[in-house]
Write an enzyme that holds these catalytic residues in place. Structure first.
Site, PDB file in Angstrom:
ATOM      1  N   GLY A   1      -0.522 -14.276 -13.338  1.00  0.00           N
ATOM      2  CA  GLY A   1      -1.650 -14.339 -12.414  1.00  0.00           C
ATOM      3  C   GLY A   1      -2.348 -12.997 -12.282  1.00  0.00           C
TER       4      GLY A   1
ATOM      5  CG  HIS B   1     -24.191  17.206  -1.841  1.00  0.00           C
ATOM      6  ND1 HIS B   1     -24.112  16.392  -2.945  1.00  0.00           N
ATOM      7  CD2 HIS B   1     -24.027  18.483  -2.273  1.00  0.00           C
ATOM      8  CE1 HIS B   1     -23.914  17.153  -4.013  1.00  0.00           C
ATOM      9  NE2 HIS B   1     -23.859  18.422  -3.639  1.00  0.00           N
TER      10      HIS B   1
ATOM     11  CE  LYS C   1      -2.402  -2.665  -0.523  1.00  0.00           C
ATOM     12  NZ  LYS C   1      -2.512  -4.138  -0.491  1.00  0.00           N
TER      13      LYS C   1
HETATM   14  C1  LIG Z   1       1.881  -8.516  -1.414  1.00  0.00           C
HETATM   15  C2  LIG Z   1       0.726  -8.825  -0.504  1.00  0.00           C
HETATM   16  C3  LIG Z   1      -0.239  -7.862  -0.291  1.00  0.00           C
HETATM   17  C4  LIG Z   1      -1.309  -8.123   0.557  1.00  0.00           C
HETATM   18  N1  LIG Z   1      -2.234  -7.143   0.745  1.00  0.00           N
HETATM   19  C5  LIG Z   1      -3.278  -7.375   1.559  1.00  0.00           C
HETATM   20  C6  LIG Z   1      -4.228  -6.352   1.809  1.00  0.00           C
HETATM   21  O1  LIG Z   1      -4.125  -5.238   1.289  1.00  0.00           O
HETATM   22  N2  LIG Z   1      -5.250  -6.613   2.644  1.00  0.00           N
HETATM   23  C7  LIG Z   1      -5.398  -7.847   3.240  1.00  0.00           C
HETATM   24  O2  LIG Z   1      -6.368  -8.037   3.980  1.00  0.00           O
HETATM   25  N3  LIG Z   1      -4.511  -8.833   3.038  1.00  0.00           N
HETATM   26  C8  LIG Z   1      -3.447  -8.621   2.208  1.00  0.00           C
HETATM   27  N4  LIG Z   1      -2.522  -9.603   2.032  1.00  0.00           N
HETATM   28  C9  LIG Z   1      -2.729 -10.898   2.720  1.00  0.00           C
HETATM   29  C10 LIG Z   1      -2.300 -10.821   4.194  1.00  0.00           C
HETATM   30  O3  LIG Z   1      -0.950 -10.432   4.271  1.00  0.00           O
HETATM   31  C11 LIG Z   1      -2.513 -12.156   4.881  1.00  0.00           C
HETATM   32  O4  LIG Z   1      -3.851 -12.573   4.698  1.00  0.00           O
HETATM   33  C12 LIG Z   1      -2.235 -12.043   6.377  1.00  0.00           C
HETATM   34  O5  LIG Z   1      -0.906 -11.636   6.610  1.00  0.00           O
HETATM   35  C13 LIG Z   1      -2.470 -13.391   7.071  1.00  0.00           C
HETATM   36  O6  LIG Z   1      -2.205 -13.246   8.425  1.00  0.00           O
HETATM   37  P1  LIG Z   1      -1.758 -14.484   9.326  1.00  0.00           P
HETATM   38  O7  LIG Z   1      -1.631 -13.937  10.698  1.00  0.00           O
HETATM   39  O8  LIG Z   1      -2.658 -15.630   9.093  1.00  0.00           O
HETATM   40  O9  LIG Z   1      -0.332 -14.933   8.765  1.00  0.00           O
HETATM   41  P2  LIG Z   1       1.001 -14.174   8.381  1.00  0.00           P
HETATM   42  O10 LIG Z   1       0.819 -12.725   8.276  1.00  0.00           O
HETATM   43  O11 LIG Z   1       1.540 -14.907   7.203  1.00  0.00           O
HETATM   44  O12 LIG Z   1       1.944 -14.411   9.635  1.00  0.00           O
HETATM   45  C14 LIG Z   1       2.420 -15.670   9.987  1.00  0.00           C
HETATM   46  C15 LIG Z   1       3.634 -15.492  10.889  1.00  0.00           C
HETATM   47  O13 LIG Z   1       3.984 -16.755  11.428  1.00  0.00           O
HETATM   48  C16 LIG Z   1       5.401 -16.869  11.460  1.00  0.00           C
HETATM   49  N5  LIG Z   1       5.719 -18.298  11.518  1.00  0.00           N
HETATM   50  C17 LIG Z   1       5.404 -19.260  10.617  1.00  0.00           C
HETATM   51  N6  LIG Z   1       5.798 -20.470  11.044  1.00  0.00           N
HETATM   52  C18 LIG Z   1       6.385 -20.261  12.244  1.00  0.00           C
HETATM   53  C19 LIG Z   1       6.986 -21.126  13.188  1.00  0.00           C
HETATM   54  N7  LIG Z   1       7.016 -22.458  13.029  1.00  0.00           N
HETATM   55  N8  LIG Z   1       7.509 -20.578  14.312  1.00  0.00           N
HETATM   56  C20 LIG Z   1       7.456 -19.240  14.520  1.00  0.00           C
HETATM   57  N9  LIG Z   1       6.887 -18.376  13.664  1.00  0.00           N
HETATM   58  C21 LIG Z   1       6.348 -18.896  12.548  1.00  0.00           C
HETATM   59  C22 LIG Z   1       5.833 -16.174  10.191  1.00  0.00           C
HETATM   60  O14 LIG Z   1       7.198 -15.788  10.248  1.00  0.00           O
HETATM   61  C23 LIG Z   1       4.870 -14.988  10.163  1.00  0.00           C
HETATM   62  O15 LIG Z   1       5.410 -13.887  10.866  1.00  0.00           O
HETATM   63  C24 LIG Z   1      -1.418  -9.380   1.202  1.00  0.00           C
HETATM   64  C25 LIG Z   1      -0.436 -10.347   1.005  1.00  0.00           C
HETATM   65  C26 LIG Z   1       0.629 -10.074   0.176  1.00  0.00           C
HETATM   66  C27 LIG Z   1       1.682 -11.127  -0.008  1.00  0.00           C
END
Ligand SMILES: Cc1cc2nc3c(=O)[nH]c(=O)nc-3n(C[C@H](O)[C@H](O)[C@H](O)COP(=O)(O)OP(=O)(O)OC[C@H]3O[C@@H](n4cnc5c(N)ncnc54)[C@H](O)[C@@H]3O)c2cc1C
Length: 468
Positions: free
Chosen positions: A182, A447, A52
């Site tokens: 994609g 408005h 963003k």
């Molecule tokens: C380029 C891009 C743009 C995006 N833009 C948007 C957006 O504008 N709006 C939106 O809603 N979503 C967006 N997303 C999607 C969004 O980033 C994800 O849906 C969100 O981060 C998921 O959150 P999460 O907490 O499930 O996992 P994640 O954010 O993936 O976090 C998982 C964490 O777990 C840690 N981890 C994994 N395995 C282990 C382990 N065994 N031990 C310790 N730590 C571990 C990782 O290091 C990471 O820090 C975007 C994604 C990308 C790639």
């Protein structure tokens, strides 16, 4: 004696850190485990926030070059200082990840840095980068390990010339030709960034449409707008190989249905075919937790896995891979573990594409309503008839409201237009309160504002829009 907690959260993305904070608010002693140097996961480090920041900066760069003059603002031809723009993006990330570190401290949450492995229900081994291990224990464990980029067989991502979204957020120079594989949200957002900064962009998509899952009407209009901005599309096509041996990349592209391949040259190829759940190193198999056929952690309606005391949320489980979905699940699971009634309404999860114009939707698409035989009325209003959009000369796009034919209840709202991402919040709140289109139509809207188009679309459901 291992440290003892009420809850251990593995992963500090928007799912994990929000879950940890909510649990601490509810009086639990909480630990998080994170394998990276900074908190915030994909979203804050290499996802939502940096993308963003670049979308914002590149949009202003484009406006300075193409729109300012029309408004009587003379700035000459803007020059791009890419290292500074990338620094601007890095500062955005830095501010956000530090914010999470502050919130964890404020809520007295212990942070363990290292790879977390569940050695038994209630027991997590944390392996630090230097190889040192520590074991921590808790009554409950939440897996919030998120997702990783999906790869194409036979194509190696080097993050320099063949990049994932992560590499595409830090290209050292603007590629002359960018091939995007994609036509999903990430490909179109990052394709837009580099297009605005001067790249020729070609998007190749396997399906015969862009943005699968988004209302077809919206996707078609949006594709036309992106084409006007100079982004090319090759739909119903697949990239089968990329030869990186020469100065230029040579991508082989075949019709999705099979047939003769053509070659396209590019300087950088962005592989943006989606994301896959991330569970590597967690040790789930060893404790008897089986993944589903798409590598996701299966959970019940309360985010509980098949192993007692282990829960999962966010990108690692089924559902849209969105930060706000992960956050809401984080809150819900913390409340459930605390014995409260945590809940996520999956019918009202907004989805935004932060391009220019933006695309935003919530609820059902027309295709989904047709497929489930729900009778509905459509109210549509173009921004070309909205006073503020005309004043700003941002008249591309429309608002479309789908309402139940019998009850008038709003079932879906789809917007393509400037600021759609902010406008969709009104629709989400209306749907969460079970509003009818008539309720939106009778709500006084300030408005001149773009959200007046939402009100007009609601009036149009009953064929009584005023300004059309
Ligand atoms: C380029 C891009 C743009 C995006 N833009 C948007 C957006 O504008 N709006 C939106 O809603 N979503 C967006 N997303 C999607 C969004 O980033 C994800 O849906 C969100 O981060 C998921 O959150 P999460 O907490 O499930 O996992 P994640 O954010 O993936 O976090 C998982 C964490 O777990 C840690 N981890 C994994 N395995 C282990 C382990 N065994 N031990 C310790 N730590 C571990 C990782 O290091 C990471 O820090 C975007 C994604 C990308 C790639």
């Amino acid at each position: 004696m291992p440290d003892n907690y009420d809850l251990i959260v593995i992963g500090t993305g928007p799912g994990g850190y929000v879950c940890a904070i909510r649990a601490a608010q509810l009086g639990m002693k909480v630990a998080v485990v994170e394998k990276e140097k900074t908190f915030g996961g994909t979203c804050l480090n290499v996802g939502c926030i940096p993308s963003k920041a670049l979308l914002h900066a590149s949009e202003l760069f484009d406006e300075a070059g193409h729109v300012f003059g029309k408004m009587g603002i003379k700035v000459g031809t803007p020059a791009l200082d890419l290292p500074t723009m990338l620094r601007f993006k890095d500062e955005a990330v830095d501010g956000n990840v530090k914010g999470v570190a502050f919130l964890l401290r404020k809520n007295k949450i212990d942070a363990h840095v290292g790879i977390g492995r569940i050695v038994a229900p209630g027991r997590v081994e944390v392996k630090a980068a230097d190889g040192a291990t520590a074991t921590i224990e808790a009554k409950a464990i939440v897996v919030a390990t998120g997702s990783d980029v999906a790869r194409l067989k036979g194509i190696t991502i080097d993050e320099k010339r063949i990049v994932s979204s992560t590499g595409a957020l830090s290209l050292a120079k603007v590629p002359q030709r960018l091939l995007v594989v994609g036509a999903g949200v990430i490909g179109l957002e990052l394709g837009s960034v580099w297009r605005r900064l001067g790249a020729q962009v070609m998007v190749v998509e396997f399906l015969d449409r862009i943005l699968p899952g988004i209302d077809t009407d919206v996707a078609r209009q949006f594709q036309r707008l992106l084409e006007k901005q100079g982004i090319g599309f090759k739909l119903a096509s697949k990239v089968t190989a990329i030869d990186s041996s020469g100065r230029a990349l040579k991508a082989s592209i075949e019709p999705a249905a099979g047939g003769a391949a053509i070659a396209i040259d590019a300087d950088v190829a962005l592989i943006a075919i989606g994301r896959v759940p991330y569970t590597a190193g967690l040790g789930l198999e060893a404790i008897g937790l089986k993944l589903d056929n798409r590598g996701r952690v299966p959970v019940d309606g309360h985010f509980a896995t098949t192993v007692p005391g282990i829960y999962a949320i966010g990108d690692v489980i089924a559902g849209p891979m969105l930060a706000h979905k992960a956050e809401d699940e984080g809150v819900a699971v913390a409340e459930i573990i605390a014995g409260k009634a945590g809940h996520v309404n999956y019918d009202v999860i907004p989805n935004v594409i932060y391009t220019s114009p933006e695309v935003a939707s919530v609820g059902k698409t027309e295709e989904e309503l047709k497929a489930s035989n729900v009778a509905y009325n459509v109210g549509k209003f173009p921004f070309s008839a909205n006073g503020r959009a005309k004043a700003n000369q941002q008249t591309d796009g429309f608002v479309k409201i789908l309402a139940d034919a019998k009850t008038d209840r709003v079932l879906g709202v789809h917007i393509v237009g400037a600021d759609a991402g902010n406008m969709i919040a009104e629709a989400a709140i209306a749907m969460e309160f079970g509003a009818a289109a008539e309720d939106i139509a009778r709500t006084c809207h300030a408005h001149p504002t773009l959200p007046e188009a939402v009100k007009e679309a609601a009036l149009a459901v009953d064929k009584r829009a005023i300004h059309m």
